[in-house]
Design an enzyme around this catalytic site. Structure first.
Site, PDB file in Angstrom:
ATOM      1  N   ASP A   7     -71.454 120.419  42.549  1.00  0.00           N
ATOM      2  CA  ASP A   7     -70.619 120.769  43.694  1.00  0.00           C
ATOM      3  C   ASP A   7     -69.921 122.109  43.501  1.00  0.00           C
ATOM      4  O   ASP A   7     -69.889 122.945  44.389  1.00  0.00           O
ATOM      5  CB  ASP A   7     -69.590 119.654  43.995  1.00  0.00           C
ATOM      6  CG  ASP A   7     -68.825 119.190  42.758  1.00  0.00           C
ATOM      7  OD1 ASP A   7     -69.006 119.770  41.672  1.00  0.00           O
ATOM      8  OD2 ASP A   7     -68.042 118.231  42.884  1.00  0.00           O
TER       9      ASP A   7
ATOM     10  N   ASP B 207     -66.452 125.799  37.781  1.00  0.00           N
ATOM     11  CA  ASP B 207     -65.107 126.220  37.380  1.00  0.00           C
ATOM     12  C   ASP B 207     -65.219 126.942  36.039  1.00  0.00           C
ATOM     13  O   ASP B 207     -65.386 128.161  35.998  1.00  0.00           O
ATOM     14  CB  ASP B 207     -64.187 125.000  37.340  1.00  0.00           C
ATOM     15  CG  ASP B 207     -62.748 125.362  37.014  1.00  0.00           C
ATOM     16  OD1 ASP B 207     -62.415 126.554  37.018  1.00  0.00           O
ATOM     17  OD2 ASP B 207     -61.945 124.455  36.727  1.00  0.00           O
TER      18      ASP B 207
HETATM   19  P1  5GP Z   1     -66.503 122.997  34.939  1.00  0.00           P
HETATM   20  O1  5GP Z   1     -67.273 122.192  33.935  1.00  0.00           O
HETATM   21  O2  5GP Z   1     -67.309 124.117  35.564  1.00  0.00           O
HETATM   22  O3  5GP Z   1     -65.189 123.462  34.399  1.00  0.00           O
HETATM   23  O4  5GP Z   1     -66.063 122.017  36.084  1.00  0.00           O
HETATM   24  C1  5GP Z   1     -66.937 121.636  37.086  1.00  0.00           C
HETATM   25  C2  5GP Z   1     -66.621 120.233  37.540  1.00  0.00           C
HETATM   26  O5  5GP Z   1     -65.228 120.052  37.716  1.00  0.00           O
HETATM   27  C3  5GP Z   1     -67.249 119.981  38.890  1.00  0.00           C
HETATM   28  O6  5GP Z   1     -68.451 119.260  38.718  1.00  0.00           O
HETATM   29  C4  5GP Z   1     -66.228 119.151  39.612  1.00  0.00           C
HETATM   30  O7  5GP Z   1     -66.517 117.794  39.387  1.00  0.00           O
HETATM   31  C5  5GP Z   1     -64.932 119.461  38.965  1.00  0.00           C
HETATM   32  N1  5GP Z   1     -64.137 120.442  39.753  1.00  0.00           N
HETATM   33  C6  5GP Z   1     -63.920 121.741  39.482  1.00  0.00           C
HETATM   34  N2  5GP Z   1     -63.129 122.303  40.406  1.00  0.00           N
HETATM   35  C7  5GP Z   1     -62.829 121.332  41.295  1.00  0.00           C
HETATM   36  C8  5GP Z   1     -62.058 121.326  42.508  1.00  0.00           C
HETATM   37  O8  5GP Z   1     -61.451 122.310  42.968  1.00  0.00           O
HETATM   38  N3  5GP Z   1     -61.990 120.127  43.159  1.00  0.00           N
HETATM   39  C9  5GP Z   1     -62.614 119.003  42.709  1.00  0.00           C
HETATM   40  N4  5GP Z   1     -62.473 117.896  43.425  1.00  0.00           N
HETATM   41  N5  5GP Z   1     -63.367 118.994  41.575  1.00  0.00           N
HETATM   42  C10 5GP Z   1     -63.466 120.147  40.879  1.00  0.00           C
HETATM   43 MG    MG Z   2     -68.485 117.195  38.886  1.00  0.00          MG
END
Ligand code: 5GP
Ligand code: MG
Length: 193
Positions: free
Chosen positions: A110, A113
């Site tokens: 989705d 981050d």
């Molecule tokens: P990363 O591993 O890139 O730090 O985080 C990605 C995951 O964190 C995504 O798959 C999602 O589940 C969650 N995530 C990151 N940002 C958001 C956000 O703004 N809202 C929500 N609901 N989930 C997020």
């Molecule tokens: Mg996720």
């Protein structure tokens, strides 16, 4: 902020402060994204490995726009336990994709981050013997503090560093059924970090 679309889910009362990306903009952008993805796989075959649960609505809208011989698998990754809004180390997927050797794989999530979730799944896919592993996210967050972050190959929308819900994304397991990408009143202007 896109104020033009109405928030149709009264059940959430005043929790939502506004719509960041409307369902109409999402649909239009998915048409473009699907065209790019389709052109990237001229052999006409693709295996998608998607991260549940947040990507499921994006995934279902995207795959119906892909006129390819398409296989689908899912992995479950959790990086935001309970009501946390800052990303933790993603945990190892509970289920892992099978039948990947020699396949061209697109990893779908989705939102990007820190990039750890996509890199984790991409690594698993490559070590399972995939011929290629590209990545696709509906949204990518601006993180100027992470200059070395790996970018996704296909990105629907670049957004500021803010916490979003709706269109599959949750906060405390709620809000996934909102049709638009929304901002929560409780978290407006912050990202929990
Ligand atoms: P990363 O591993 O890139 O730090 O985080 C990605 C995951 O964190 C995504 O798959 C999602 O589940 C969650 N995530 C990151 N940002 C958001 C956000 O703004 N809202 C929500 N609901 N989930 C997020
Ligand atoms: Mg996720």
């Amino acid at each position: 902020m896109d104020e033009s679309s109405l928030i149709s889910h009264e059940a959430y009362g005043r929790d939502i402060v506004g719509v960041l990306i409307s369902r109409h903009r999402i649909a239009a952008r998915l048409d473009e994204l699907a065209k790019c993805i389709t052109e990237t796989y001229p052999e006409g075959e693709l295996t998608i490995v998607a991260a549940l649960t947040g990507a499921m609505i994006f995934l279902s809208d995207l795959i119906r726009r892909l006129p390819l011989r398409l296989r689908l698998d899912v992995v479950r990754v959790s990086s935001y336990p309970h009501r946390a809004t800052a990303s933790r180390e993603p945990s190892v997927p509970i289920a892992s994709a099978g039948d990947l050797p020699g396949r061209h794989v697109l990893v779908v999530d989705d939102i990007l981050d820190t990039g750890k979730t996509l890199e984790l799944i991409r690594g698993l896919v490559l070590s399972a013997g995939a011929a290629s592993a590209r990545t696709c996210v509906l949204m990518s967050k601006r993180r100027d503090d992470l200059p070395a972050r790996v970018a996704a190959d296909f990105v629907g929308f670049d957004i500021e560093d803010q916490f979003v819900v709706g269109y599959g994304l949750d906060y405390g397991d709620l809000y996934r059924n909102l049709p638009d990408i929304c901002l929560l009143r409780e978290l407006a202007g912050g990202n929990g970090r």
